[in-house]
Design an enzyme around this catalytic site. Structure first.
Site, PDB file in Angstrom:
ATOM      1  N   ALA A  62       0.849  -1.181   0.000  1.00  0.00           N
ATOM      2  CA  ALA A  62       0.000   0.000   0.000  1.00  0.00           C
ATOM      3  C   ALA A  62       0.890   1.238   0.000  1.00  0.00           C
ATOM      4  CB  ALA A  62      -0.918  -0.002   1.221  1.00  0.00           C
ATOM      5  N   GLY A 105      -0.018  -4.948   0.988  1.00  0.00           N
ATOM      6  CA  GLY A 105      -1.265  -4.892   0.247  1.00  0.00           C
ATOM      7  C   GLY A 105      -1.176  -5.536  -1.114  1.00  0.00           C
ATOM      8  N   GLU A 108      -1.755  -9.121  -0.498  1.00  0.00           N
ATOM      9  CA  GLU A 108      -3.163  -9.350  -0.175  1.00  0.00           C
ATOM     10  C   GLU A 108      -4.048  -9.263  -1.417  1.00  0.00           C
ATOM     11  OE1 GLU A 108      -4.047  -8.139   4.302  1.00  0.00           O
ATOM     12  OE2 GLU A 108      -3.054  -6.499   3.228  1.00  0.00           O
ATOM     13  N   GLU A 128       4.105  -6.012   7.324  1.00  0.00           N
ATOM     14  CA  GLU A 128       3.410  -4.884   7.949  1.00  0.00           C
ATOM     15  C   GLU A 128       3.810  -4.638   9.401  1.00  0.00           C
ATOM     16  OE1 GLU A 128       0.391  -5.977   4.672  1.00  0.00           O
ATOM     17  OE2 GLU A 128       1.967  -6.958   5.842  1.00  0.00           O
TER      18      GLU A 128
END
Length: 246
Positions: A62, A105, A108, A128
């Site tokens: 992200a 992200g 994911e 993370e």
């Protein structure tokens, strides 16, 4: 401004390429918005979706600059998680063609696909906790479903990053292809899907996604619909005719 997603549309599939090269395809709000728009299109007109990045990076995570500014209310909005759930719930299969880095992200997003293939350069994982946050866009519940609880716990609690061979041995991906042949392999997979009955494919995906307590009832009901379909009659008749000619 460059488009965060490059979208190539075909009659039976859509290829969406993450396109923030200056940010290593980091997933920001604009990309999430584009993914939601694409999901709306594919919910209305179901087709196989191929997700891809560049040769060197699928998505490095992200966008950290945006994440740093987010607060509790942003976490509760499930910004990335909502988009990834919607991708996973698309009627037709989703294929992630992952080359290079797929972290945080980005990992994911790959987990949300039904099918994952990679190049030998794959580096996938969830670091993370090293940034003071947790993987909260599906990894804590989707990853155990893919690789099992013990391996998911190792990845998420240590921040370990897997290479392609490790990801293949863990069942996180199903095949490794050369970098320059990865998208071709994804299209070959989409070709095999396109050769089948779309309704049977959609029903199979629904059954695969159903919880254990829904089985076998959900399979029986979905199969009952297919048993009454004209397409089943046509395909089985053609099969029997071909066999009779041998």
């Amino acid at each position: 401004m460059t488009e965060p997603l490059l979208i190539e549309r075909h009659a039976d599939r859509v290829v969406a390429t993450l396109n923030r090269p200056d940010k290593r395809n980091a997933i920001d709000q604009d990309m999430i918005d584009e993914l939601h728009a694409l999901c709306g299109e594919l919910e209305a007109d179901p087709r196989t979706l191929i997700l891809a990045g560049s040769d060197t990076v699928f998505a490095a995570g992200a966008d950290i600059a945006q994440l740093r500014e987010r607060r509790a209310e942003d976490a509760r909005r499930a910004i990335n998680a909502t988009a990834f759930i919607r991708i996973n719930e698309l009627p037709m299969p989703v294929i992630a063609a992952v080359s290079g880095y797929a972290l945080g992200g980005g990992a994911e997003l790959a987990y949300a696909a039904d099918l994952r293939i990679s190049s030998p350069t794959l580096k996938i994982g969830n670091p993370e906790t090293g940034l003071g946050i947790m993987a909260a866009a599906g990894a804590t519940w989707r990853l155990p479903e893919i690789v099992g609880h013990a391996r998911a716990a190792e990845l998420l609690l240590t921040g370990r990053v897997l290479d392609a061979d490790e990801a293949l041995s863990w069942g996180l991906i199903s095949a490794i292809h050369p970098v320059d042949g990865l998208l071709e392999a994804a299209h070959a997979m989409a070709d095999r899907i396109a050769a089948n009955d779309p309704r049977a494919t959609q029903h199979t995906k629904r059954a695969l996604r159903a919880s254990r307590d829904q089985h076998p009832d959900i399979e029986c009901e979905l199969q009952a619909e297919l048993f009454e379909s004209d397409e089943k009659e046509r395909r089985m008749t053609e099969f029997l005719q071909r066999r009779a000619k041998r």
